[in-house]
Design a protein around this motif. Structure first.
Motif, PDB file in Angstrom:
ATOM      1  N   LEU A  21      36.695   3.049  46.699  1.00  0.00           N
ATOM      2  CA  LEU A  21      36.364   4.412  46.279  1.00  0.00           C
ATOM      3  C   LEU A  21      36.192   5.329  47.477  1.00  0.00           C
ATOM      4  O   LEU A  21      36.616   6.504  47.450  1.00  0.00           O
ATOM      5  N   VAL A  22      35.562   4.820  48.534  1.00  0.00           N
ATOM      6  CA  VAL A  22      35.391   5.630  49.748  1.00  0.00           C
ATOM      7  C   VAL A  22      36.749   5.991  50.344  1.00  0.00           C
ATOM      8  O   VAL A  22      36.990   7.140  50.749  1.00  0.00           O
ATOM      9  N   ILE A  23      37.647   5.011  50.402  1.00  0.00           N
ATOM     10  CA  ILE A  23      38.980   5.275  50.951  1.00  0.00           C
ATOM     11  C   ILE A  23      39.736   6.276  50.086  1.00  0.00           C
ATOM     12  O   ILE A  23      40.396   7.197  50.593  1.00  0.00           O
ATOM     13  N   MET A  24      39.636   6.107  48.753  1.00  0.00           N
ATOM     14  CA  MET A  24      40.338   7.014  47.845  1.00  0.00           C
ATOM     15  C   MET A  24      39.835   8.442  47.973  1.00  0.00           C
ATOM     16  O   MET A  24      40.583   9.401  47.729  1.00  0.00           O
ATOM     17  N   THR A  26      38.217   9.646  50.914  1.00  0.00           N
ATOM     18  CA  THR A  26      38.310  10.106  52.296  1.00  0.00           C
ATOM     19  C   THR A  26      39.727  10.514  52.681  1.00  0.00           C
ATOM     20  O   THR A  26      39.929  11.547  53.335  1.00  0.00           O
ATOM     21  N   ILE A  27      40.715   9.729  52.276  1.00  0.00           N
ATOM     22  CA  ILE A  27      42.084  10.003  52.711  1.00  0.00           C
ATOM     23  C   ILE A  27      42.587  11.360  52.197  1.00  0.00           C
ATOM     24  O   ILE A  27      43.102  12.164  52.995  1.00  0.00           O
ATOM     25  N   PRO A  28      42.472  11.692  50.900  1.00  0.00           N
ATOM     26  CA  PRO A  28      42.917  13.028  50.478  1.00  0.00           C
ATOM     27  C   PRO A  28      42.133  14.161  51.139  1.00  0.00           C
ATOM     28  O   PRO A  28      42.709  15.206  51.463  1.00  0.00           O
ATOM     29  N   THR A  29      40.824  13.958  51.342  1.00  0.00           N
ATOM     30  CA  THR A  29      40.026  15.002  51.984  1.00  0.00           C
ATOM     31  C   THR A  29      40.466  15.216  53.425  1.00  0.00           C
ATOM     32  O   THR A  29      40.599  16.369  53.892  1.00  0.00           O
ATOM     33  N   ALA A  30      40.685  14.112  54.142  1.00  0.00           N
ATOM     34  CA  ALA A  30      41.167  14.233  55.521  1.00  0.00           C
ATOM     35  C   ALA A  30      42.544  14.887  55.556  1.00  0.00           C
ATOM     36  O   ALA A  30      42.822  15.744  56.423  1.00  0.00           O
ATOM     37  N   GLY A  31      43.425  14.521  54.627  1.00  0.00           N
ATOM     38  CA  GLY A  31      44.741  15.140  54.575  1.00  0.00           C
ATOM     39  C   GLY A  31      44.679  16.621  54.288  1.00  0.00           C
ATOM     40  O   GLY A  31      45.435  17.416  54.860  1.00  0.00           O
ATOM     41  N   LEU A  32      43.765  17.027  53.412  1.00  0.00           N
ATOM     42  CA  LEU A  32      43.600  18.440  53.104  1.00  0.00           C
ATOM     43  C   LEU A  32      43.138  19.213  54.323  1.00  0.00           C
ATOM     44  O   LEU A  32      43.650  20.311  54.618  1.00  0.00           O
ATOM     45  N   PHE A  33      42.191  18.646  55.067  1.00  0.00           N
ATOM     46  CA  PHE A  33      41.688  19.332  56.263  1.00  0.00           C
ATOM     47  C   PHE A  33      42.767  19.436  57.339  1.00  0.00           C
ATOM     48  O   PHE A  33      42.953  20.502  57.945  1.00  0.00           O
ATOM     49  N   SER A  44      55.466  22.911  56.276  1.00  0.00           N
ATOM     50  CA  SER A  44      56.493  23.039  55.248  1.00  0.00           C
ATOM     51  C   SER A  44      57.585  21.985  55.359  1.00  0.00           C
ATOM     52  O   SER A  44      58.362  21.798  54.412  1.00  0.00           O
ATOM     53  N   VAL A  45      57.677  21.301  56.504  1.00  0.00           N
ATOM     54  CA  VAL A  45      58.775  20.346  56.703  1.00  0.00           C
ATOM     55  C   VAL A  45      58.303  18.910  56.834  1.00  0.00           C
ATOM     56  O   VAL A  45      59.131  17.992  56.803  1.00  0.00           O
ATOM     57  N   SER A  46      57.001  18.661  56.982  1.00  0.00           N
ATOM     58  CA  SER A  46      56.524  17.285  57.149  1.00  0.00           C
ATOM     59  C   SER A  46      55.129  17.142  56.581  1.00  0.00           C
ATOM     60  O   SER A  46      54.384  18.122  56.456  1.00  0.00           O
ATOM     61  N   GLY A  47      54.753  15.905  56.227  1.00  0.00           N
ATOM     62  CA  GLY A  47      53.446  15.623  55.643  1.00  0.00           C
ATOM     63  C   GLY A  47      52.348  15.610  56.695  1.00  0.00           C
ATOM     64  O   GLY A  47      52.596  15.562  57.905  1.00  0.00           O
ATOM     65  N   TRP A  48      51.105  15.615  56.216  1.00  0.00           N
ATOM     66  CA  TRP A  48      49.969  15.697  57.134  1.00  0.00           C
ATOM     67  C   TRP A  48      49.847  14.456  58.009  1.00  0.00           C
ATOM     68  O   TRP A  48      49.289  14.515  59.102  1.00  0.00           O
ATOM     69  N   ALA A 350      43.959  25.704  53.114  1.00  0.00           N
ATOM     70  CA  ALA A 350      42.790  26.333  53.727  1.00  0.00           C
ATOM     71  C   ALA A 350      41.814  26.819  52.660  1.00  0.00           C
ATOM     72  O   ALA A 350      40.596  26.647  52.791  1.00  0.00           O
ATOM     73  N   SER A 351      42.338  27.409  51.586  1.00  0.00           N
ATOM     74  CA  SER A 351      41.473  27.885  50.504  1.00  0.00           C
ATOM     75  C   SER A 351      40.753  26.723  49.829  1.00  0.00           C
ATOM     76  O   SER A 351      39.548  26.803  49.548  1.00  0.00           O
ATOM     77  N   ALA A 352      41.484  25.646  49.570  1.00  0.00           N
ATOM     78  CA  ALA A 352      40.874  24.496  48.903  1.00  0.00           C
ATOM     79  C   ALA A 352      39.784  23.871  49.758  1.00  0.00           C
ATOM     80  O   ALA A 352      38.729  23.468  49.237  1.00  0.00           O
ATOM     81  N   PHE A 353      40.007  23.784  51.070  1.00  0.00           N
ATOM     82  CA  PHE A 353      38.988  23.163  51.915  1.00  0.00           C
ATOM     83  C   PHE A 353      37.747  24.044  52.016  1.00  0.00           C
ATOM     84  O   PHE A 353      36.627  23.540  52.092  1.00  0.00           O
ATOM     85  N   ILE A 354      37.933  25.354  51.986  1.00  0.00           N
ATOM     86  CA  ILE A 354      36.775  26.246  51.996  1.00  0.00           C
ATOM     87  C   ILE A 354      35.935  26.026  50.740  1.00  0.00           C
ATOM     88  O   ILE A 354      34.693  26.053  50.785  1.00  0.00           O
ATOM     89  N   THR A 355      36.583  25.771  49.602  1.00  0.00           N
ATOM     90  CA  THR A 355      35.833  25.596  48.354  1.00  0.00           C
ATOM     91  C   THR A 355      34.979  24.330  48.348  1.00  0.00           C
ATOM     92  O   THR A 355      33.983  24.266  47.620  1.00  0.00           O
TER      93      THR A 355
END
Length: 380
Positions: A21-24, A26-33, A44-48, A350-355
């Protein structure tokens, strides 16, 4: 002799599930940041997950204007550079959208009417022509570049300054803080009464509270809104106000709050309550001086639930506040960005991470009370 500290298979399963659960989370949150601080062209051309590696981008730009040309011998030359960063490198280039990678760097490409184009690895380019360059715009250059990773806060600056997110942030705080405090105050009084005060119908009231936990929120929204509008019209209060959304969140949050706090307060030692009553303390004094200080873990645990729910809510805010810019909450603003900026991932991330910044701060500051508040009543 078997040690009492020996781990059982169940403990390994529990720890494994918690780790998963921690990994599930942490990984999306880190990717969002990471995505929110990346350059928009690279995003726009490559993943995080490729944020620290060099990215290959196919770009197009226009050369300098014809008025910048200089004559060198019998030819007219326009010089310039394609790259913004000195560490970037050009691998191939072209002069047509049909063949954007037609030439290797350093090659002299033949254009129309005896004109030529040469692009070097560092981005320097040279247009040459036997006749004077004409026109009001520069010639287009298509090129493939190896761009090193670039991190920036420009996405946050753009969101906070031009997208109206600052006002929505304040609106969300205006909704969330009172909608968290009010149900805690009301539920604390009700929980004490249901736990330690003797009066007819107490069991029925408690059963009604438990029953309200399973009432779907969506089913009661329209009747609640109609009732609020009728009462507001009678007292001359507008329908789209913060008072309405505060009362709605209070009503929907009270069943869980009363049930949670009642279980905790009922588990407090009866000797303390009886001793206070022998000393002549009233129910209000007992509640204020004994119950509230001892119930802080339970109050904090409910505050986490209520704050996170209200902060992330969109449905109730849209129903009771509407969609106007003056009262639009943060989740509503993010929804508007999803509609108008569907391709601008740098703005959305950026908007999502601010929220989620404020809920994260609230959770990590109060999380040590969460388990204590949920389980203390059952282990006493």
């Amino acid at each position: 002799m078997v040690s009492s500290s020996k781990r059982t298979p169940l403990s390994f399963v529990v720890h494994g599930v918690v780790l998963l659960l921690v990994i599930m989370w942490t990984i999306p949150t880190a990717g969002l940041f990471v995505s929110s601080i990346r350059d928009k062209d690279q995003l726009s051309v490559s993943g995080w997950w490729t944020a620290l590696s060099t990215s290959e981008q196919r770009l197009v730009t226009r050369g300098n204007l014809p008025e910048t040309q200089i004559q060198e011998g019998d030819v007219f030359v326009i010089r310039g550079n394609l790259l913004e960063k000195a560490s970037a490198k050009v691998s191939r280039f072209g002069s047509s959208s049909l063949k954007p990678e037609a030439f290797e760097v350093g090659t002299v490409a033949e254009l129309k009417r005896g004109q030529t184009l040469q692009v070097l690895e560092n981005g320097d380019y040279i247009f040459s022509s036997p006749t004077e360059w004409k026109g009001s715009r520069g010639k287009r250059i298509f090129y493939t570049a190896q761009i090193p990773p670039r991190f920036t806060l420009d996405n946050y600056r753009e969101v906070l300054s031009t997208e109206g997110l600052g006002q929505s942030f304040i609106n969300s705080l205006t909704v969330t803080i009172p909608a968290t405090i009010i149900p805690i105050l009301v539920a604390a009084f009700a929980a004490y009464a249901l736990a330690w005060m003797r009066f007819p119908g107490r069991a029925l009231l408690l059963a009604a509270v438990v029953g309200l936990l399973v009432v779907p929120l969506q089913m009661s929204l329209i009747p609640l809104l109609k009732s609020y509008n009728l009462i507001g019209e009678f007292f001359g209060v507008g329908s789209k106000t913060y008072v309405g959304v505060w009362l709605a969140h209070t009503g929907f949050g009270l069943p869980l709050a009363i049930y949670l706090l009642r279980n905790y307060i009922a588990g407090l030692p009866a000797e303390i309550i009886e001793s206070a009553r022998v000393d002549g303390a009233s129910d209000f004094d007992i509640f204020r001086k004994i119950i509230l200080p001892l119930s802080f873990p339970a109050l904090a645990s409910f505050a986490i639930f209520q704050f996170l729910w209200v902060w992330n809510d969109l449905l109730i805010a849209m129903v009771f506040l509407g969609n106007n810019a003056e009262h639009l909450v943060l989740t509503g603003q993010l929804r508007e960005l999803l509609g108008s900026r569907g391709g601008n991932w740098e703005i959305l991330t950026a908007s999502a991470f601010i929220t989620i910044i404020v809920p994260l701060c609230v959770f990590f500051s109060l999380q040590r009370y969460l388990v204590r508040g949920l389980l203390a009543g059952s282990v006493k």
